[in-house]
Design a protein around this motif. Structure first.
Motif, PDB file in Angstrom:
ATOM      1  N   GLU A   1       0.827  -1.202   0.000  1.00 36.08           N
ATOM      2  CA  GLU A   1       0.000   0.000   0.000  1.00 36.08           C
ATOM      3  C   GLU A   1       0.863   1.254   0.000  1.00 36.08           C
TER       4      GLU A   1
ATOM      5  N   VAL B   1       1.401  -9.205  -2.520  1.00 34.99           N
ATOM      6  CA  VAL B   1       0.051  -9.705  -2.803  1.00 34.99           C
ATOM      7  C   VAL B   1       0.097 -11.128  -3.337  1.00 34.99           C
TER       8      VAL B   1
ATOM      9  N   ILE C   1      -5.554  -3.132  -4.066  1.00 37.41           N
ATOM     10  CA  ILE C   1      -4.766  -3.331  -2.849  1.00 37.41           C
ATOM     11  C   ILE C   1      -5.647  -3.166  -1.611  1.00 37.41           C
TER      12      ILE C   1
END
Length: 571
Positions: free
Chosen positions: A422, A439, A474
């Motif tokens: 992020e 991720v 995200i």
């Protein structure tokens, strides 16, 4: 207890050690008789003193976590959250509690009296910095500007009556404390439950920096902004802290290669001493009187709490596309059909009809299923029909109506990866390799396709249509990976996202006609359960010019008028 009394009252030392394996607590000095002449002479005194801050009343041991109730993804039907409703009063909510902070400052005021070598007690110095940072972070989130006090004050101390310090000044102090914590704490992985280490301090630092950075960015043009905002400074600190953890090689995402069960199994394990993902956890031992209070037994009943359609709709299909566009989405007829072809975290977070709710032995004929009992009484009512599965272990042998040894995860590596990605996205420096390092690891655990920056499928139902596709995705990943871990309202607050997620909205549930017993709530025009349809006809009334911060109570303002009031609460 009011603000002034908390500041000047002597810190009551805890009589029990909650997360320490040492047995010498029975031989320590009486903690209600601590004097400078007795304590802080030896490193063992320092250890004993710091043990009190591992107490579950201070540290974030999630024994009683309601799991994001008070946000858009988990709700209770027994009452409407006054903060979300916009009806919180000026004397409600938390107070400016400095008691535990004063206890940490007492340590800092006395540690130099120790006659032992610094190397023998530097761990406890690191813990003191960590706990002060953790406690101040709670005040920062609740009130924004707060007084930064780093020494023990007396009744005549003028600092008691000074104004609050700006929130970014306090954030910088917290981050500096965590730099010191990381310097002094052990850099070993350890068993994760006895004492804090450097890596947990860096995770907390990344959490604080991400909170302040996004707060300054997204509140820049509202009453909660700061003078001379510097969000990039904080985002860079997030990247610095998380990359240190990632590059250490000590932690990784827990996986046994079973994408259908690994995520839910992580939260039902009985021991995390050698777990690759869990960075700090609470260990219980009934024989020593260290236990949680009815954790699994409590979670085994919905007790009028339910996950929301907003959460359920966020899970992608197994092709990596949102349900609004994926041909694999099977519709809303039942929770089972909703879960079909979805990210496996859907059915590992939300019970489906085939998931065992109570396993009495290995014989499947003796298993009990939640949807056979839902809505039969108040305690067995989930107002949305979506019943929480995450954090729950269905094995009957682990359930006890009074006390049990259910461990609780406090910090885990998944948050490190989410904070990292992020912050990189907010800096505008995100590249595919960053996604692959973060991720992808989370999605690999559950067998989901990786996020590809250059080929994100647009979602007509993105929660933040004015932001970039990658930030939307995200934030989606964070929402579903960290659900029920008490992050959601903090995320809404730091993103200044109540207007998108709360204002004018009501929590909805599953299709009501799928249940054998009719839910005791109204439906909306499409047949989805609408628990607050009558009580909140216009949806939540969260005041975006006031409710992101709690008010300073009138009793505290009487004691110190220089504290001032938070935005919107003078009206």
């Amino acid at each position: 207890m009011n603000y002034l009394k908390l500041l000047i009252g002597f810190i009551g030392l805890s009589a029990f050690l909650w997360s320490c394996d040492n047995d010498d607590f029975l031989e320590r000095y009486p903690l209600d008789q601590v004097t400078d002449a007795v304590f802080f002479k030896h490193s063992s005194d320092m250890e004993i003193y710091m043990n009190q801050f591992y107490n579950r009343g201070i540290f974030p041991l999630k024994y009683y976590s309601r799991g994001d109730v008070g946000s858009d993804i988990h709700m209770t039907g027994r009452s409407i959250d006054s903060r979300l409703e916009g009806t919180l009063t000026i004397n409600a909510g938390p107070g400016l509690a400095y008691g535990s902070i004063r206890g940490v400052n007492y340590f800092f005021d006395n540690y130099k009296k120790c006659e032992d070598e610094f190397e023998t007690y530097k761990q406890y110095m690191g813990e003191a910095y960590f706990f002060r940072a953790y406690l101040y972070f709670g005040l920062l989130k609740n009130f924004g500007d707060v007084q930064w006090i780093s020494t023990v004050l007396e009744t005549s101390s003028p600092e008691l009556f000074e104004a609050r310090d700006p929130r970014n000044y306090v954030a910088d102090k917290i981050i500096a404390d965590l730099d010191s914590a990381a310097l002094y704490l052990s850099n070993e992985k350890t068993n994760g439950h006895s004492r804090l280490n450097k890596w947990t301090a860096l995770l907390l630092q990344s959490r604080v920096a991400l909170y302040e950075g996004t707060w300054e960015k997204y509140h820049a043009n509202d009453p909660f902004g700061v003078d001379n905002p510097q969000p990039e400074k904080y985002f860079n600190k997030v990247v610095e802290a998380t990359e240190k953890i990632m590059n250490s090689g000590l932690y990784d995402i827990y996986s046994t290669g079973s994408p259908e069960t690994d995520y839910v199994d992580l939260f039902g394990l009985r021991d995390y001493s050698n777990n690759s993902e869990v960075m700090f956890w609470s260990k219980m031992n009934i024989d020593l009187g260290v236990h949680s209070h009815r954790t699994l037994d409590y979670l085994s009943w919905p007790r009028a709490m339910g996950l929301t359609k907003s959460l359920a709709d966020s899970y992608l299909c197994v092709d990596g596309q949102p349900i609004a566009v994926s041909p694999l989405f099977q519709g809303y007829a039942t929770i089972a059909t909703e879960a079909t072809n979805r990210d496996p975290r859907f059915y590992q977070t939300i019970f489906t009809p085939d998931a065992p709710w109570l396993i009495k032995d290995g014989n499947t004929t003796n298993w009990v299923y939640i949807y056979n009992k839902l809505f039969t009484n108040e305690d067995l009512t989930a107002p949305t029909g979506y019943q929480r599965r995450k954090d729950y272990n269905p094995n009957a042998v682990y359930h006890d109506m009074n006390f049990e040894e259910t461990p609780s995860i406090q910090f885990r590596y998944a948050e490190v990866l989410l904070n990292f990605v992020e912050a990189k996205a907010e800096l505008g420096s995100l590249i595919q390799n960053d996604i692959d390092r973060s991720v992808k690891k989370l999605r690999d655990r559950v067998g989901m396709p990786n996020l590809q920056i250059n080929s994100i499928v647009p979602d007509p139902n993105w929660e933040f249509p004015d932001l970039s596709p990658v930030i939307n995705e995200i934030r989606r990943e964070r929402k579903i990976e960290l659900v029920l871990e008490e992050f959601r309202f903090d995320d809404i607050a730091r993103w200044a996202a109540a207007d998108e997620l709360l204002v004018g909205k009501r929590p909805k549930g599953a299709k009501s006609d799928q249940f054998s017993i009719t839910p005791p709530y109204s439906d909306d025009e499409n047949g989805f359960i609408d628990p607050f349809g009558t009580a909140l006809p216009n949806g939540y009334g969260f005041n975006i010019n006031r409710d992101y911060l709690y008010p300073i109570k009138e009793t505290e303002l009487v004691l110190n008028p220089n504290l001032g009031q938070n935005p919107g609460w003078d009206d």
